[in-house]
Design an enzyme around this catalytic site. Structure first.
Site, mmCIF file in Angstrom:
data_model
loop_
_atom_site.group_PDB
_atom_site.id
_atom_site.type_symbol
_atom_site.label_atom_id
_atom_site.label_comp_id
_atom_site.label_asym_id
_atom_site.label_seq_id
_atom_site.Cartn_x
_atom_site.Cartn_y
_atom_site.Cartn_z
ATOM 1 N N GLU A 126 0.830 -1.211 0.000
ATOM 2 C CA GLU A 126 0.000 0.000 0.000
ATOM 3 C C GLU A 126 0.866 1.264 0.000
ATOM 4 O O GLU A 126 0.630 2.201 -0.770
ATOM 5 C CB GLU A 126 -0.901 0.023 1.244
ATOM 6 C CG GLU A 126 -2.113 -0.874 1.172
ATOM 7 C CD GLU A 126 -3.089 -0.598 2.312
ATOM 8 O OE1 GLU A 126 -3.202 0.579 2.723
ATOM 9 O OE2 GLU A 126 -3.728 -1.546 2.788
ATOM 10 N N SER B 53 4.604 -20.437 -0.638
ATOM 11 C CA SER B 53 4.490 -21.884 -0.424
ATOM 12 C C SER B 53 3.909 -22.545 -1.655
ATOM 13 O O SER B 53 3.319 -21.883 -2.525
ATOM 14 C CB SER B 53 3.580 -22.229 0.772
ATOM 15 O OG SER B 53 4.051 -21.652 1.956
#
Length: 819
Positions: A195, A262
């Site tokens: 952000e 992952s």
């Protein structure tokens, strides 16, 4: 002269004797903390004997009469092997590192205190179920049994590090485990920094199309246009220099791009050669020695569970029982928002709300610092969350004068029941009951991949904030905290989280890629962790009608870069085999040699090949040339190649080819010009660091895995003993992920990878396998400190068996904990 020589000989001999005695004394005290795995210990905490059977991989198989006793055994085993790691993570969560490490960790403590991690964990204890609290209390008793044993028997303070950084060890509490779980959430969080950076670039480049080039929207429909940040938050300056941020090894706040990642995938019975379901999982985290993961088997009342645990957390977080396998991947759900709060000009202790000015909630907090004066912080909270300091996360660069920044984050709930879900999964019988148990999971958001004996599934678990449809930035940039449409409105129901059960194709998986395409505000995120690996995964999964345990292992270890295969034909299209052959020794000849090597390369990031290094250095130099003149000082924020950006530029998507022209030059540079110049830059860098012979380069020399000790890894006399360095294959965008460090003199060091790998076949569960990246012990004098490291590097595994007889037959020791 003879007399002088004689005395010199005596002095040198004496010094050698003293040094030898000192080394022996140091070794003696350090070795006192090596665990004895074959003993009986009277504890007083258990109702019946607990056995911890250590197999030949030093994986503890824990047996007890009651589940509480088994959790007690896990706590004891964790503390035996990883006590230093546990107490250091607890200090991190408490914001008390500086009491031991001095001024170098003050900034970590300041931020942790601002977030209020530990007090929130204390509050969350009451939100847990009675069963979870009972298991966690038993686990804490197990940790304390080891601490009491260390103190009563003078076992070297529990770990060698305790001699260098001596501090009392407080008894373990249930809240300690909850706080470590929140520290893991910090390591996996990345939306806040995204952000802030998006806002900073918006201030420099108001053109929303060009902003979408460098921070691209991931492919798929439903992306909302961004407002210009300076118009949304008036008073912000076009560029404010950020304070330099040194990343301390103990910091849970990871650099941009280094949040969790992952892989996980599963195959149904109709896509399995064995007729049973298959599952694989390899969570990616920052490499360290010892690894964050610790392998354990727990024999519970509902049967055995085995897999990866994190010392300090009493649960098998990824693994299997005899009926169910579960694995985790970072979901990249947008669970963080920065809210800009306006201070009352007449009273800085108040902030603006939709209903007028309101007092901040405040509390004082004292940080004690070794060898320095303590610091007193005034902690502040608005309705939107804790108020952060301007130098934290570069917030001052997007915060106007007279304003402060607050953080809304799901992990800051005082009633976090995530541990209910983690322990509940260990008791689940099948996919449906596992999904039901995971409803209590709050943060960090994860994709939970599941396989029971009949079905496979994937469910996104974690709290998804409910945002208003009229939210100014849709959660993609900091927004005004007093406007009602920017404030969170509770959270979306668990049922709305993406869920895939028994897919028709028989294969399910996630590589941190975009999993669902829903319009805001029912979306998951605008930012995802992968746009590349998923393409290679799709090809490997669809390339076979049926899969086996070995084909899943092959996919976990795959090192072919889809990114390299995609980008090289675009970038090198006008350079390959053009022009006359240049004389040997000239820069032109070196360029031709590099291009010839890349033309024959299949994209495999093999450690023994030169092409991965040439390609990686080229793309890095290319991105630098493309963005440096437009972004200026913000160029340093992009430490890794952004594949979608380079693809947009070289395909000239929406005019993105404009990045190739150097603004400051009179000439108009083409993308081919920039590609050629960048290749020359890369070759010069390679020659200075590795020599002129391109054909003899090895990717593994640059891409060494950095399993470094977080505290002793930079101590000159000790780092050779405590750090583990290995030549490795893979790269930023391969399934066998080896994320590079991205900066410094060695930007291609492998710092973020799969520290745990597991593959499970439910046709024959005891043929399942796993591995971690270092070893079970955190004691660098232990034979189990690095015994799995070479297996991990070579892509080998050890058996994952719940057969008690096999564990006992290969036991290296049996510890009996007695009432």
């Amino acid at each position: 002269m003879a007399v002088i020589f004689k005395w010199l000989l005596r002095i040198v001999s004496g010094l050698l004797v003293v040094m030898g005695l000192a080394a022996s004394l140091i070794y003696y005290f350090a070795s006192r903390s090596l665990p004895d795995y074959d003993k009986d210990l009277q504890t007083g905490f258990v109702t019946a004997p607990v056995e911890i059977v250590r197999n030949n991989a030093n994986v503890p198989h824990i047996f007890g009469a009651r589940d509480e006793d088994v959790f007690f055994g896990l706590g004891y085993a964790h503390a035996q092997d990883r006590l230093w790691q546990m107490v250091t993570m607890r200090r991190t969560a408490q914001g008390r590192l500086s009491e031991v490490f001095g001024t170098q960790t003050v900034e970590i403590d300041r931020l942790i205190r601002r977030l209020d991690i530990y007090p929130l964990s204390v509050q969350s204890v009451d939100a847990l179920s009675d069963h979870t609290r009972a298991m966690m209390s038993a686990y804490a008793n197990g940790v304390n049994a080891r601490i009491n044993e260390v103190n009563s028997e003078a076992l070297g303070r529990g770990a060698p590090e305790m001699f260098l950084f001596n501090a009392p060890i407080a008894p373990w509490r249930v809240a300690d485990s909850l706080s470590i779980q929140r520290v893991m959430a910090l390591q996996l969080a990345g939306h806040l920094e995204e952000e802030v950076l998006r806002a900073r670039i918006s201030l420099l480049i108001p053109d929303e199309t060009r902003l979408s080039d460098i921070m691209p929207d991931f492919p798929g429909a439903g992306i909302a246009a961004l407002p210009e940040y300076s118009a949304m938050v008036p008073g912000t300056k076009r560029y404010v220099e950020a304070a330099p941020r040194a990343h301390h090894p103990l910091s849970p706040f990871k650099p941009r791009g280094m949040a969790g990642a992952s892989n996980a995938w599963a195959a149904a019975t109709n896509r399995s050669a064995s007729g049973g379901t298959l599952m694989a999982n390899d969570p990616h985290l920052e490499l360290s020695a010892p690894a964050i993961w610790y392998l354990a088997r727990m024999e519970l009342s509902k049967g055995g569970v085995i897999g990866g645990t994190i010392p300090g957390i009493p649960a098998v977080l990824t693994g299997r029982s005899d009926r169910l396998g579960w694995g985790l991947t970072s979901a990249y759900l947008d669970d963080q928002d920065v809210l800009i709060e306006e201070l009352n000009p007449a009273n800085p202790n108040q902030y603006r709300t939709p209903n007028g000015f309101k007092e901040f909630r405040t509390r004082s907090s004292i940080i004690n610092i070794k060898d320095a004066e303590p610091i007193t912080l005034t902690l502040r909270w608005s309705d939107n969350g804790p108020i952060l300091e301007g130098n934290q996360f570069d917030l001052k660069t997007v915060t106007p004068k007279g304003h402060v920044a607050a953080l809304s984050w799901t992990s800051l709930s005082p009633r976090d029941t995530s541990m209910d879900a983690a322990i509940g999964l260990m008791y689940a019988d099948d996919v449906r009951s596992a999904i039901a148990a995971a409803e209590k999971y709050i943060a960090p958001a994860q994709n939970l991949t599941l396989a029971d004996r009949e079905n496979i599934a994937m469910k996104t678990v974690g709290a998804n904030p409910r945002r208003a449809a009229l939210h100014q930035s849709k959660g993609r940039m900091p927004s005004l905290g007093w406007r009602p449409e920017n404030r969170w409105q509770g959270r979306l129901p668990y049922a709305s989280n993406p869920e895939f059960i028994a897919p028709i194709g028989g294969i399910i998986g996630n590589t941190n890629n975009k999993v669902i395409d829903r319009a805001f505000p029912l979306h998951m995120s605008f930012t995802w962790g992968d746009s590349q690996r998923v393409h290679r995964w799709e090809r490997l999964m669809q390339g076979r009608q049926v899969h086996t345990r070995d084909s899943f292992i092959e996919a976990q270890l795959d090192t072919v870069s889809f990114t390299a295969r995609s980008l090289l034909p675009l970038v090198a299209a006008d350079l390959w085999f053009t022009g006359e052959s240049a004389p040997d020794g000239t820069p032109e000849r070196q360029r031709q040699r590099a291009l010839a090597l890349l033309a024959e390369w299949n994209g495999e990031m093999n450690e023994h090949l030169p092409e991965p290094l040439i390609y990686s250095a080229w793309m890095r130099a290319l991105q630098t040339r493309l963005i440096k003149d437009e972004l200026g000082p913000l160029e340093v924020e992009f430490t890794h190649v952004e594949p979608l950006f380079i693809e947009r530029v070289f395909r000239d998507v929406d005019g993105a080819g404009a990045w190739c022209d150097v603004i400051q030059s009179a000439a108009v540079e083409s993308c081919s010009d920039v590609a050629r110049l960048a290749l020359d830059d890369a070759i010069i860098w390679i020659e200075e660091k590795y020599g002129r012979n391109l054909e003899s380069l090895r990717w593994g020399d640059a891409h060494q895995a950095t399993h470094d000790h977080q505290v002793l890894g930079e101590v000159s006399l000790l780092k050779a003993f405590v750090n583990i360095r290995q030549s490795t294959s893979g790269g930023d965008n391969t399934l066998q992920r080896g994320k590079t460090i991205g900066k410094g003199p060695d930007p291609f060091l492998n710092s973020h990878a799969a520290a745990y790998r597991g593959v499970y076949d439910f046709a024959d569960p005891d043929s399942s396998v796993f591995i971690i990246s270092t070893g079970q012990s955190g004691h660098f004098l232990s034979r189990y400190y690095d015994d799995m490291a070479q297996l991990w590097r070579r892509g080998e595994y050890v058996p994952m068996s719940l057969d008690e007889d096999l564990a006992r037959a290969a036991a290296v020791g049996v510890t009996r904990l007695l009432p």
